[in-house]
Scaffold this motif. Sequence first.
Motif, short mmCIF file in Angstrom:
data_model
loop_
_atom_site.label_atom_id
_atom_site.label_comp_id
_atom_site.label_asym_id
_atom_site.label_seq_id
_atom_site.Cartn_x
_atom_site.Cartn_y
_atom_site.Cartn_z
N TYR A 111 0.82 -1.20 0.00
CA TYR A 111 0.00 0.00 0.00
C TYR A 111 0.86 1.25 0.00
CZ TYR A 111 1.09 0.07 5.02
OH TYR A 111 1.77 0.08 6.23
N LEU A 112 0.27 2.35 -0.46
CA LEU A 112 0.85 3.68 -0.43
C LEU A 112 -0.22 4.65 0.03
CD1 LEU A 112 2.75 3.79 -3.86
CD2 LEU A 112 3.81 3.67 -1.59
N GLY A 159 4.21 4.13 3.05
CA GLY A 159 4.01 2.94 2.25
C GLY A 159 4.45 1.72 3.02
N GLY A 160 3.88 0.57 2.67
CA GLY A 160 4.24 -0.62 3.40
C GLY A 160 3.55 -1.86 2.89
N TYR A 161 3.49 -2.85 3.77
CA TYR A 161 2.94 -4.15 3.41
C TYR A 161 2.13 -4.70 4.59
CZ TYR A 161 2.73 -9.15 2.31
OH TYR A 161 2.28 -10.42 2.07
N ARG A 162 0.92 -5.16 4.31
CA ARG A 162 0.06 -5.78 5.32
C ARG A 162 -0.23 -7.22 4.91
NH1 ARG A 162 -3.14 -1.07 4.31
NH2 ARG A 162 -2.75 0.59 5.82
N GLY A 171 6.21 -0.91 7.43
CA GLY A 171 6.26 0.20 6.50
C GLY A 171 7.19 1.32 6.90
N ALA A 172 7.16 2.39 6.11
CA ALA A 172 7.96 3.59 6.33
C ALA A 172 7.07 4.80 6.21
CB ALA A 172 9.10 3.66 5.33
N LEU A 173 7.39 5.85 6.95
CA LEU A 173 6.57 7.07 6.97
C LEU A 173 7.48 8.29 7.01
CD1 LEU A 173 3.37 7.56 9.14
CD2 LEU A 173 4.93 9.42 8.66
N GLN A 174 7.20 9.24 6.13
CA GLN A 174 7.92 10.50 6.10
C GLN A 174 7.00 11.64 6.53
OE1 GLN A 174 11.27 11.45 5.26
NE2 GLN A 174 10.49 13.34 6.15
#
Length: 289
Positions: A70-71, A114-117, A130-133
């Motif tokens: 996801y994004l 964005g990441g993965y579930r 995921g990662a977050l900015q």
Amino acid sequence: MRKSLITTAVLGALAAPAFVFAADAAPAPDLTVAYNVGLYSQYIFRGLTQTHKDPALQGGIDLTHSSGFYLGAWASNISWLTDGEQGAAIKNQTVFTESKYYNSGGSLEMDLYGGYRYSFGDTGLGIDLGALQYYYPGSQNKLTDKANTTELYGAISYKWLQAKISGVVSDTAWGNGRKAARGSFKANSSTDARGTYYAELNATIPVGELIGGDILKGVTVLAHAARQEFPDDLTPVSYTDYKLGAQKAFDNGVNVGAYWTKANTSAYWTLDGQNIGDSTGTAYVQKTF
């Protein structure tokens, strides 16, 4: 959405048998898009008011692939970067008072993530990586660290319970970094914000489903406890926060709710004479599409 069966009777002169046609279920799309917009009486982030208790307009978009990736993007108005002077408590002493974080701009927060579930079948178990900015447009004060922050996160959930940890991988975290560390009389300190983490426990209890009844339909109770921990040279910045609230979801995508928050923040988190982690209440109305 599964289509209903379509039955067509074809009658001939000799009463020929009927032909029955069944439409197959339409396949789910590989990519789904969801939007949300909400009006909040204030913006609370990790127990801290970001708008000096003034209203906040927030909205976002999420793209989810059937694979689990996801994004997303989200934004809100803020004021903490321009709310005025900050008092910093180091070892129970206020050692400096500085002007606002940003000289210009500083009224917007933009989050890109964005990441993965993945869900483990019908077990109720799931993971989210995921990662977050966090991005804050504007020009910072030369005495302060930049507000932009990058985190990596991981969460594991079981039904309506979740444990999550987020770790900072940028050298600054919401205006805390080497300049903040040097403010603690460690003029040669090389400590930055890397290693800062936020560990949280969340419960999203679907009381409407558990108890039943039309009145409680769509009602969810929210409970949260977490620890925001900074490196040793920034220890006075660390704190614990709590949240308790409830939400009512309607069939048309409208959600209304309210919650109470409290953070045991030190005087470091004082802006314009207000400890932004004080006990407070927030109400909101949100629409999802």
